[in-house]
Design a protein around this motif. Structure first.
Motif, PDB file in Angstrom:
ATOM      1  N   ALA A 137       0.829  -1.204   0.000  1.00  0.00           N
ATOM      2  CA  ALA A 137       0.000   0.000   0.000  1.00  0.00           C
ATOM      3  C   ALA A 137       0.863   1.254   0.000  1.00  0.00           C
ATOM      4  N   THR A 138       0.252   2.361  -0.320  1.00  0.00           N
ATOM      5  CA  THR A 138       0.943   3.651  -0.307  1.00  0.00           C
ATOM      6  C   THR A 138       0.132   4.642   0.519  1.00  0.00           C
ATOM      7  N   ILE A 139       0.849   5.553   1.183  1.00  0.00           N
ATOM      8  CA  ILE A 139       0.218   6.635   1.930  1.00  0.00           C
ATOM      9  C   ILE A 139       0.703   7.952   1.348  1.00  0.00           C
ATOM     10  N   GLY A 140      -0.220   8.811   0.998  1.00  0.00           N
ATOM     11  CA  GLY A 140       0.119  10.130   0.465  1.00  0.00           C
ATOM     12  C   GLY A 140      -0.738  11.193   1.115  1.00  0.00           C
ATOM     13  N   GLY A 141      -0.433  12.424   0.812  1.00  0.00           N
ATOM     14  CA  GLY A 141      -1.201  13.544   1.340  1.00  0.00           C
ATOM     15  C   GLY A 141      -1.345  14.606   0.277  1.00  0.00           C
ATOM     16  N   SER A 142      -2.280  15.523   0.508  1.00  0.00           N
ATOM     17  CA  SER A 142      -2.525  16.535  -0.512  1.00  0.00           C
ATOM     18  C   SER A 142      -3.138  17.779   0.119  1.00  0.00           C
ATOM     19  N   THR A 143      -2.722  18.950  -0.372  1.00  0.00           N
ATOM     20  CA  THR A 143      -3.370  20.225  -0.073  1.00  0.00           C
ATOM     21  C   THR A 143      -3.462  21.003  -1.385  1.00  0.00           C
ATOM     22  N   LEU A 144      -4.355  21.975  -1.429  1.00  0.00           N
ATOM     23  CA  LEU A 144      -4.500  22.816  -2.617  1.00  0.00           C
ATOM     24  C   LEU A 144      -3.950  24.229  -2.402  1.00  0.00           C
ATOM     25  N   ARG A 145      -4.066  24.737  -1.183  1.00  0.00           N
ATOM     26  CA  ARG A 145      -3.837  26.165  -0.955  1.00  0.00           C
ATOM     27  C   ARG A 145      -2.427  26.612  -1.331  1.00  0.00           C
ATOM     28  N   SER A 146      -1.436  25.770  -1.073  1.00  0.00           N
ATOM     29  CA  SER A 146      -0.053  26.177  -1.308  1.00  0.00           C
ATOM     30  C   SER A 146       0.413  25.987  -2.751  1.00  0.00           C
TER      31      SER A 146
END
Length: 311
Positions: A242-251
């Motif tokens: 499995a993979t774990i990632g993250g995400s934001t848009l504001r920056s």
């Protein structure tokens, strides 16, 4: 709406002007998001180039003026967009590339709560997690703005949607949005394994989901309200490949945000126009009454968006 020593003050500022490639919009509605509350507390500053003390990451309204080099939108057009800040005001100036048209079938008030949550949900589920038909997806905190958007998009894709909602009174409404199973967070083991886990709550949700991942599962973290530090059993992660990632848009850069806007236009916006997805609105408040709106947001137990509205 101006942040002054941690308080929200309805204050007069000069009207914004449109520079090259920019558009000034008369704001009709602006959604409240968790990032706004963090910015008010001084924990989530606006990106460079955006107002440091005027919150608001999404809005809808009418084009007032278009600067040199704009090509797509004209004065009077109904538009909506995400922005780095400044959306909770009577007027806001943004790059034209950030704008999306508001469909004729959609009122401007719910449209003010569409851009941030549907852009975030689509980017996380479709772009990052590569969700497709037949996948089993776990969506935590599914009664909030991003959660309700994610449930509807996952349903539209053809995934089997398992949504966690702490408030049992909201289970039926989340199920009506397209969730196949709506459960409390402590019940996920009975509905595993999951091909995708969209984590909107934070560290406890990641730790709970890890033992229940299917082979090749994708975990995407886009919220950490319940905590940002998790204990991860790497052997479990390896075993599931499995993979774990993250995400934001504001920056993200202006160009990256424009790319997200075009992707949303090509899919989620069409679903909105057709009525296949909606923006559930929990409550609306006058723009000048943002303090009460923030308090309602922080109180929890709601379904969908809190929207600030200019008369």
């Amino acid at each position: 709406m101006t942040i002054v020593d941690g308080d929200l003050v309805w204050a007069e500022r000069p009207d914004p002007t449109a520079g090259p490639g920019e558009v000034v919009v008369a704001v009709r509605a602006a959604g409240v998001n968790g990032a706004d509350l963090l910015q008010r507390k001084g924990f989530y500053p606006a990106p460079p180039g955006w107002p440091a003390d005027i919150p608001g990451m999404e809005f809808s309204g009418t084009v007032l003026a278009a600067g040199p080099g704009t090509e797509r939108f004209s004065v009077g057009d109904l538009v909506m967009a995400i922005c780095g800040g400044g959306g909770q005001a009577e007027q806001v100036v943004v790059p034209e590339s950030a704008l999306m048209p508001v469909p004729d079938s959609v009122d401007l008030v719910p449209a003010g709560g569409f851009p941030e949550v549907f852009s975030t949900a689509q980017d996380a589920l479709i772009t990052q997690a590569r969700l497709h038909a037949g996948d089993r997806v776990l969506i935590s905190g599914a009664a909030g703005g991003v959660g309700t958007a994610a449930v509807q998009l996952a349903h539209a894709v053809g995934a089997h949607v398992v949504a966690t909602v702490r408030n049992p009174d909201l289970h039926g409404e989340v199920r009506a949005l397209g969730a196949d199973d709506v459960i409390t967070p402590d019940g996920i083991a009975d509905f595993a394994p999951f091909d995708v886990s969209l984590e909107l709550v934070g560290a406890p949700g990641v730790e709970a989901a890890l033992p229940h991942l299917a082979t090749g599962a994708r975990v995407v973290v886009i919220g950490v309200g319940a905590g940002a530090k998790a204990e991860v059993n790497l052997l479990v992660l390896m075993g599931a490949r499995a993979t774990i990632g993250g995400s934001t848009l504001r920056s993200r850069t202006t160009e990256e945000k424009a790319e997200v806007a075009r992707l949303v236009e090509g899919s989620s916006l069409g679903l909105l126009a057709e009525g296949a997805v909606t923006v559930p609105v929990a409550a609306t408040f006058p723009m000048a009454d943002a303090t009460a709106a923030y308090e309602r947001f922080a109180a929890g137990g709601k379904l969908g968006k809190i929207i600030l509205v200019n008369s």
